[in-house]
Motif scaffolding. Structure first.
Motif, short mmCIF file in Angstrom:
data_model
loop_
_atom_site.label_atom_id
_atom_site.label_comp_id
_atom_site.label_asym_id
_atom_site.label_seq_id
_atom_site.Cartn_x
_atom_site.Cartn_y
_atom_site.Cartn_z
N TYR A 16 0.83 -1.20 0.00
CA TYR A 16 0.00 0.00 0.00
C TYR A 16 0.87 1.26 0.00
O TYR A 16 0.69 2.15 -0.83
CB TYR A 16 -0.93 -0.01 1.22
N PHE A 17 1.81 1.32 0.94
CA PHE A 17 2.65 2.51 1.02
C PHE A 17 3.62 2.62 -0.16
O PHE A 17 3.94 3.71 -0.61
CB PHE A 17 3.40 2.57 2.35
N GLY A 18 4.07 1.48 -0.65
CA GLY A 18 4.93 1.50 -1.83
C GLY A 18 4.24 2.07 -3.04
O GLY A 18 4.80 2.87 -3.79
N ILE A 19 2.98 1.69 -3.23
CA ILE A 19 2.22 2.21 -4.37
C ILE A 19 1.90 3.69 -4.16
O ILE A 19 1.97 4.48 -5.10
CB ILE A 19 0.94 1.38 -4.57
N LYS A 20 1.54 4.07 -2.94
CA LYS A 20 1.22 5.47 -2.67
C LYS A 20 2.43 6.38 -2.83
O LYS A 20 2.32 7.50 -3.34
CB LYS A 20 0.67 5.63 -1.24
N ILE A 21 3.61 5.92 -2.40
CA ILE A 21 4.80 6.77 -2.42
C ILE A 21 5.48 6.77 -3.79
O ILE A 21 5.84 7.82 -4.32
CB ILE A 21 5.79 6.32 -1.33
N MET A 22 5.65 5.58 -4.38
CA MET A 22 6.44 5.48 -5.62
C MET A 22 5.62 5.66 -6.89
O MET A 22 6.17 6.00 -7.93
CB MET A 22 7.17 4.14 -5.66
#
Length: 64
Positions: A16-22
């Motif tokens: 989730y955070f990887g998709i949101k950040i990158m």
């Protein structure tokens, strides 16, 4: 002190955070998921499993 957390929850949080950040393209996410799924059924699966277990032992300090 060991924290009990299902692996799928950890993967979901990182994803989730990887998709949101990158903001990777959708096709890349699909290729990585499909590639990992297909790789799990090859001759490399035992090596991946033993490497994962060794990493968990290092994190949990159970190898002592």
């Amino acid at each position: 002190m060991n924290v009990e957390l299902p692996l799928i929850a950890v993967i979901a949080i990182f994803g989730y955070f990887g998709i949101k950040i990158m903001r990777p393209p959708t096709w890349l996410i699909v290729v990585l998921l499909l590639g990992g799924f297909l790789l799990a059924d090859t001759f490399l699966a035992p090596a991946i499993e033993s490497g994962t277990k060794a990493g968990v032992d290092v994190v949990n300090e159970t190898g002592k």
